[in-house]
Design a protein around this motif. Structure first.
Motif: not given
Length: 133
Positions: A11-31
């Motif tokens: 679950d943790v890895n799925a959350i991190l992967d999906a959140a990363q994809q959303e951030a990258e799709a928008n060009g956002w540099l986040v943690t």
């Protein structure tokens, strides 16, 4: 005796992967931080170029969301609405961007995001949660 849902490593890895994809799709540099229902860190992902302060802020947002059993945006709105005494609460991360993972109305974990505008942090957190929800 009650039973409760918890976040697994998958679950943790799925959350991190999906959140990363959303951030990258928008060009956002986040943690992105994922915590359990007690606010203990389960996973952290700092995207390349995210500011050095974002891991701590994201972690604190996830922790505050877990301990408060609500989105951290509620705390920020409370303070901005004039309840300044809440600033003395023994929590950090009282800014928007901490979102609980709810299962049957109970907190199974939380996601904290830091690095962009408040509504964008929330967008990234919710995208991660949608991967398991």
């Amino acid at each position: 005796m009650k039973t409760k849902s918890i976040l697994t490593l998958a679950d943790v890895n799925a959350i991190l992967d999906a959140a990363q994809q959303e951030a990258e799709a928008n060009g956002w540099l986040v943690t992105i931080a994922v915590a359990d229902d007690g606010g203990h860190l389960l996973g952290l992902r700092r995207l390349d170029g995210a500011p050095a302060m974002t891991p701590d802020i994201a972690t604190q947002k996830a922790r505050s969301s877990a301990l408060g059993a609500r989105e951290t945006q509620a705390f920020e709105e409370m303070i901005n609405g004039g309840r300044n005494a809440f600033l003395s609460a023994p929590l950090s991360g009282l800014l928007a961007g901490g979102v609980p993972v709810l299962v049957d109305g109970q907190v199974a974990g939380t996601v904290g995001v830091s690095g962009v505008k408040p509504d964008q942090d929330v967008q990234v957190a919710r995208a991660g949660i949608a991967a398991v929800g």
